[in-house]
Design a protein around this motif. Structure first.
Motif, PDB file in Angstrom:
ATOM      1  N   HIS A  34       0.894  -1.168   0.000  1.00 53.75           N
ATOM      2  CA  HIS A  34       0.000   0.000   0.000  1.00 53.75           C
ATOM      3  C   HIS A  34       0.926   1.210   0.000  1.00 53.75           C
ATOM      4  O   HIS A  34       1.359   1.651   1.074  1.00 53.75           O
ATOM      5  CB  HIS A  34      -0.877   0.009   1.246  1.00 53.75           C
ATOM      6  N   LEU A  87      -5.584  -5.394  13.450  1.00 54.43           N
ATOM      7  CA  LEU A  87      -5.973  -4.955  12.108  1.00 54.43           C
ATOM      8  C   LEU A  87      -7.065  -3.877  12.063  1.00 54.43           C
ATOM      9  O   LEU A  87      -6.848  -2.807  11.482  1.00 54.43           O
ATOM     10  CB  LEU A  87      -6.408  -6.171  11.268  1.00 54.43           C
ATOM     11  N   TRP A  90      -6.112  -0.704  13.741  1.00 58.05           N
ATOM     12  CA  TRP A  90      -4.982  -0.119  12.995  1.00 58.05           C
ATOM     13  C   TRP A  90      -5.506   0.619  11.761  1.00 58.05           C
ATOM     14  O   TRP A  90      -5.066   1.734  11.458  1.00 58.05           O
ATOM     15  CB  TRP A  90      -4.005  -1.239  12.639  1.00 58.05           C
ATOM     16  N   THR A 135      -4.548   4.171   9.336  1.00 54.77           N
ATOM     17  CA  THR A 135      -4.547   4.002   7.889  1.00 54.77           C
ATOM     18  C   THR A 135      -5.573   4.900   7.207  1.00 54.77           C
ATOM     19  O   THR A 135      -5.237   5.610   6.257  1.00 54.77           O
ATOM     20  CB  THR A 135      -4.844   2.523   7.565  1.00 54.77           C
ATOM     21  N   ARG A 164     -10.992  -3.527  -1.532  1.00 54.98           N
ATOM     22  CA  ARG A 164     -10.055  -3.595  -0.389  1.00 54.98           C
ATOM     23  C   ARG A 164     -10.140  -4.942   0.323  1.00 54.98           C
ATOM     24  O   ARG A 164      -9.173  -5.649   0.449  1.00 54.98           O
ATOM     25  CB  ARG A 164     -10.352  -2.481   0.607  1.00 54.98           C
ATOM     26  N   PHE A 165     -11.336  -5.256   0.848  1.00 58.93           N
ATOM     27  CA  PHE A 165     -11.626  -6.580   1.426  1.00 58.93           C
ATOM     28  C   PHE A 165     -13.113  -6.653   1.728  1.00 58.93           C
ATOM     29  O   PHE A 165     -13.809  -5.638   1.719  1.00 58.93           O
ATOM     30  CB  PHE A 165     -10.738  -6.947   2.607  1.00 58.93           C
ATOM     31  N   HIS A 206      -7.739  -8.703   0.164  1.00 61.47           N
ATOM     32  CA  HIS A 206      -7.224  -9.343   1.383  1.00 61.47           C
ATOM     33  C   HIS A 206      -8.141 -10.514   1.727  1.00 61.47           C
ATOM     34  O   HIS A 206      -9.361 -10.418   1.563  1.00 61.47           O
ATOM     35  CB  HIS A 206      -7.211  -8.353   2.545  1.00 61.47           C
ATOM     36  N   GLU A 220      -7.068 -12.653   7.104  1.00 63.09           N
ATOM     37  CA  GLU A 220      -5.834 -12.142   7.710  1.00 63.09           C
ATOM     38  C   GLU A 220      -5.875 -12.317   9.229  1.00 63.09           C
ATOM     39  O   GLU A 220      -4.907 -12.775   9.825  1.00 63.09           O
ATOM     40  CB  GLU A 220      -5.669 -10.672   7.306  1.00 63.09           C
TER      41      GLU A 220
HETATM   42  N1  GUN Z   1      -7.108  -5.434   5.234  1.00 64.01           N
HETATM   43  C1  GUN Z   1      -7.835  -4.466   4.660  1.00 64.01           C
HETATM   44  N2  GUN Z   1      -7.097  -3.370   4.407  1.00 64.01           N
HETATM   45  C2  GUN Z   1      -5.854  -3.657   4.841  1.00 64.01           C
HETATM   46  C3  GUN Z   1      -4.637  -2.932   4.844  1.00 64.01           C
HETATM   47  O1  GUN Z   1      -4.541  -1.780   4.416  1.00 64.01           O
HETATM   48  N3  GUN Z   1      -3.561  -3.573   5.368  1.00 64.01           N
HETATM   49  C4  GUN Z   1      -3.633  -4.834   5.855  1.00 64.01           C
HETATM   50  N4  GUN Z   1      -2.534  -5.413   6.352  1.00 64.01           N
HETATM   51  N5  GUN Z   1      -4.772  -5.533   5.871  1.00 64.01           N
HETATM   52  C5  GUN Z   1      -5.864  -4.951   5.362  1.00 64.01           C
END
Ligand code: GUN
Ligand code: ZN
Length: 431
Positions: free
Chosen positions: A75, A89, A92, A97, A200-201, A228, A231
């Protein structure tokens, strides 16, 4: 025509599937001949020089000439918030972000960070990155314009989000489709640039938005799709609640037509057996982001197990969730995560392959970049295998090629990158 001298190292096969010694081509005194931005010959120095008498020579001595590193998930817009403390996440994203990404509607900011990102990553030996932008088309414009000015092969896409994100970072199903399509038509295939469709996800896209981007991908199956997947455990629970109709996380994407060859699935840590089988059947790529997975506390990617079952794997920094711009630091983290996860120590050849030819294959660019062979683009790094006193004293004891390289994998960083060549042009001279 121009000749580089050094130790040449490249792969002829996948070292997860053949013994590392058989997967590699190495010349202790080797040469790479370059013409018009492409490699025209690789081999023993004397033979290459004799075939091209009079060609100018740059001698990198005992440095390793390798394909430049390929970072398969980053990113760039998070460059300025790398190493932000104390969150997992979702917190964060919300704390660090999203506020930073909100600044990328300003083209001047986008340009400044794109410039900074490429300065940092070229110094670290990364010659191709695959980046998420922000929701703003301006972010992708800035990334591509900067990459184009530097002659880089680079990939990126506009990040799409239409729920569970601040108002100023949202698009809609329709505008995500329209703006992604416009960027794709403007940039994909221009010079060495490639567009990537980028939801994005699942937590930040409605079913309608995922389907709109699935439709765009069906119209342009030649471009990659990045997102993503699985995660963090809290994220997976959230996806289950948001999409009760889906069998599992992967199925959310599958129902929208977002699973197939060229799908770049970042993280992919906590996968079920069904998801693994489906990913393999679909020919999707799984991108390992080890410094991010430890930094954000996500979990241990199963490199050995996934490779053994025939998944397509790539390696990535995931900056700014990842804690380094260096693919050497990322290889070290992949090694350590492999040790924690079990399944056998990853061989240094497997780590180097993931950072070069492996990531190229994950991007479906394995015939273009990531290998030193005639016809490939001349994105090449010279790696000093004795770049610090600690590394030098360990490498001096080495009795084999990989024993000489492993200290640089484990302890190296941008100080090990003696030179970076982009399409045959040297862009940094630190030796
Ligand atoms: N999952 C959705 N957006 C992000 C991102 O910006 N970074 C990470 N590591 N996981 C995400
Ligand atoms: Zn990411």
């Amino acid at each position: 025509m121009h000749i580089l001298l050094g130790q040449t190292l490249t792969f002829t096969a996948d070292p997860f599937h053949v013994p590392p010694e058989e997967a590699v081509r190495h010349e202790t005194r080797g040469a790479v001949a370059i013409d018009g931005g492409r490699i025209v010959a690789v081999g023993p120095a004397e033979a290459v020089r004799a075939a091209h008498p009079g060609a100018p020579v740059t001698d990198h001595g005992t440095a390793l000439l390798s394909p430049g590193f390929i970072d398969a998930h980053v990113h760039f817009a998070q460059t300025a918030i790398i190493a932000s403390w104390g969150k997992r996440l979702i917190d964060w994203l919300n704390s660090y972000t999203f506020p930073e990404e909100a600044r990328f509607g300003d083209p001047a900011h986008a340009r400044e960070i794109a410039r900074r990102y490429f300065d940092l990553t070229l110094a670290a030996g990364t010659t191709t990155a695959v980046s998420f932008g922000t929701v703003h088309p301006e972010s992708v414009e800035a990334f591509f314009a900067e990459a184009e000015a530097r002659g880089l092969r680079a990939l990126a896409g506009k990040t799409c989000m239409d729920m569970n994100a601040p108002e100023n970072l949202r698009d809609t199903a329709q505008t995500a489709y329209d703006r992604s399509k416009a960027l794709l038509e403007r940039w994909h295939g221009r010079g060495r640039l490639g567009y990537v469709i980028t939801p994005r996800f699942a937590p930040t896209s409605t079913r309608q938005q995922l389907e709109a981007l699935g439709a765009l991908w069906a119209e342009h199956p030649e471009v990659p799709m990045q997102t993503h997947l699985s995660e963090q455990t809290e994220e997976i629970e959230w996806v289950r609640a948001l999409f009760p109709e889906a069998r599992d996380y992967l199925d959310v994407y599958d129902r929208a037509g977002l699973v197939g060859p060229g799908a770049l699935m970042g993280h992919a840590i906590h996968l079920t057996g069904r998801e693994r089988a489906r990913l393999r059947e679909a020919g999707a790529s799984l991108i390992h982001c080890p410094t991010s997975n430890t930094f954000i506390g996500s979990g241990l990617f199963d490199t050995a197990g996934l490779a053994a079952e025939g998944q397509i794997l790539g390696l990535a920094t995931d900056t700014g969730g990842g804690s380094s711009f260096s693919m050497l630091r990322t290889m070290a983290a992949a090694y350590e995560v492999g040790q924690l996860r079990g399944g056998g120590a990853l061989h240094p050849a497997q780590l180097w392959w993931l950072a070069t030819a492996g990531s190229a294959r994950a991007l479906r660019l394995e015939k273009t970049i990531g290998t030193l062979a005639p016809g490939y683009e001349a994105d090449i790094i010279a790696v000093d295998l004795a770049s610090t006193p600690a590394i030098a004293q360990r490498a001096a004891r080495a009795e084999s090629l990989w024993e000489a390289i492993f200290p640089t994998i484990m302890m190296g960083d941008e100080r090990a990158i003696a030179a970076t060549y982009v399409a045959g042009n040297r862009i940094r001279a630190s030796d």
